[in-house]
Scaffold this motif. Structure first.
Motif, PDB file in Angstrom:
ATOM      1  N   TYR A  34       0.835  -1.197   0.000  1.00  0.00           N
ATOM      2  CA  TYR A  34       0.000   0.000   0.000  1.00  0.00           C
ATOM      3  C   TYR A  34       0.879   1.259   0.000  1.00  0.00           C
ATOM      4  N   GLN A  53      -6.377  -6.177   5.600  1.00  0.00           N
ATOM      5  CA  GLN A  53      -5.647  -5.147   6.337  1.00  0.00           C
ATOM      6  C   GLN A  53      -6.083  -5.183   7.790  1.00  0.00           C
ATOM      7  N   THR A  61     -10.708   0.162   3.521  1.00  0.00           N
ATOM      8  CA  THR A  61      -9.650  -0.755   3.926  1.00  0.00           C
ATOM      9  C   THR A  61      -9.211  -1.606   2.741  1.00  0.00           C
TER      10      THR A  61
END
Length: 311
Positions: free
Chosen positions: A58, A100, A218
């Protein structure tokens, strides 16, 4: 036999903030193949928590990808062999999981359903408890996870050029429909050779309406079976689960979105039964449930749920 593919969560497999028919495909599949892909939360570095770990993939995407007109990370496109404009892409959503350990929820300037009333802007970071399958709010409440992809799409018609990711349209896109969870099938019109399938904008849980502007934003991982339907012609997205037909309306005006969802349901009921339009319309009035999908994406959303057992 169908084949299975996994698309790594790397910048070369994603775009940030737009959908465009000229984006080069990252994978070619044949009808019936199964694809697993990954998504990150919408937004930029301003949404990151101070005290929680940010996944390396990410962080790399945030540092590497050029941002378009929207905040959403989107994986794709996937090219489906033999797909042509006028066909339909059947997207069976086989599995969606939160990948996540946290997500975020924000109140942002000039956005949401009540932007003039909520000007104390704030971002919180609920923690994901994977074992209990909940997110834990800062005040202690535990909300069960119900993950889905906010964006599922084929590429826009070439004449539309590059479309910012926030506004859902005929190609699907940022519909933010929580019914598009694992076990649901979404049908999308094809506007380009290869269909060019995209998915992104991971949500851990969301209420109908998405009123403050965000769901639990998320990272999610999803698995999709992509099937080319030459026998089905659609102008507009439509979905079904094991129990319900799900029609989709999108418009700047909520009334017009509701009219479109109703019109689409009548059309599909007539196609699946021998009912007249009048009979289908009356059935929708007795047993169809209109729900506000989202209030915050430019084109507002309304969807109708109708039990298949009544057909």
């Amino acid at each position: 036999m169908s084949r299975r593919f996994e698309i790594p969560a790397t910048p070369e497999n994603m775009v940030w903030g737009y959908l465009d028919s000229t984006t080069p495909p990252i994978l070619e599949v044949t009808s019936g193949d199964v694809v697993t892909l990954h998504s990150f939360p919408a937004g930029g570095k301003e949404t990151l928590p101070d005290t929680l770990a940010v996944p390396e993939d990410y962080a790399l995407a945030l540092d590497t990808l050029p941002q378009g007109a929207g905040p959403h990370f989107i994986t794709g496109p996937v090219y489906v062999k033999d797909a042509r404009p006028g066909d339909t892409l059947q997207v069976d959503i086989l599995d969606v999981k939160v990948r996540q350990d946290w997500g975020f929820v924000s109140i942002l300037p000039l956005l949401g359903t009540l932007p003039d009333e909520f000007t104390d802007y704030e971002t919180i970071h609920p923690v994901v408890d994977h074992e209990k399958n909940v997110c834990v709010m800062p005040w202690g409440a535990e909300i069960p996870l119900d993950p889905f992809f906010g964006i599922i799409a084929t590429a826009p018609p070439p004449a539309w050029g590059r479309c910012g990711s926030p506004v859902p349209r005929a190609f699907g896109g940022n519909m933010d429909n929580k019914e598009l969870r694992a076990g649901t099938t979404l049908y999308l019109p094809v506007f380009n050779e290869g269909a060019l399938f995209f998915a992104g904008d991971g949500h851990g849980v969301q209420g109908d309406g998405e009123v403050c502007i965000t769901a639990l934003e998320t990272g999610v991982t999803g698995t999709f079976r992509l099937t080319l339907r030459k026998d089905m012609q659609l102008d507009w997205p439509f979905a079904e689960s094991a129990t319900h037909l799900i029609s989709i309306g999108l418009d700047e005006d909520l009334d017009d979105a509701a009219k479109q969802a109703t019109r689409e349901m009548v059309k599909h009921v007539c196609e699946r039964t021998n009912l007249s339009r009048n009979q289908a319309y009356m059935l929708c009035s007795l047993a169809g449930n209109l729900r506000v999908t989202q209030m915050v994406d430019g084109n507002k959303g309304v969807h109708m749920m109708l039990r298949k057992s009544l057909l």
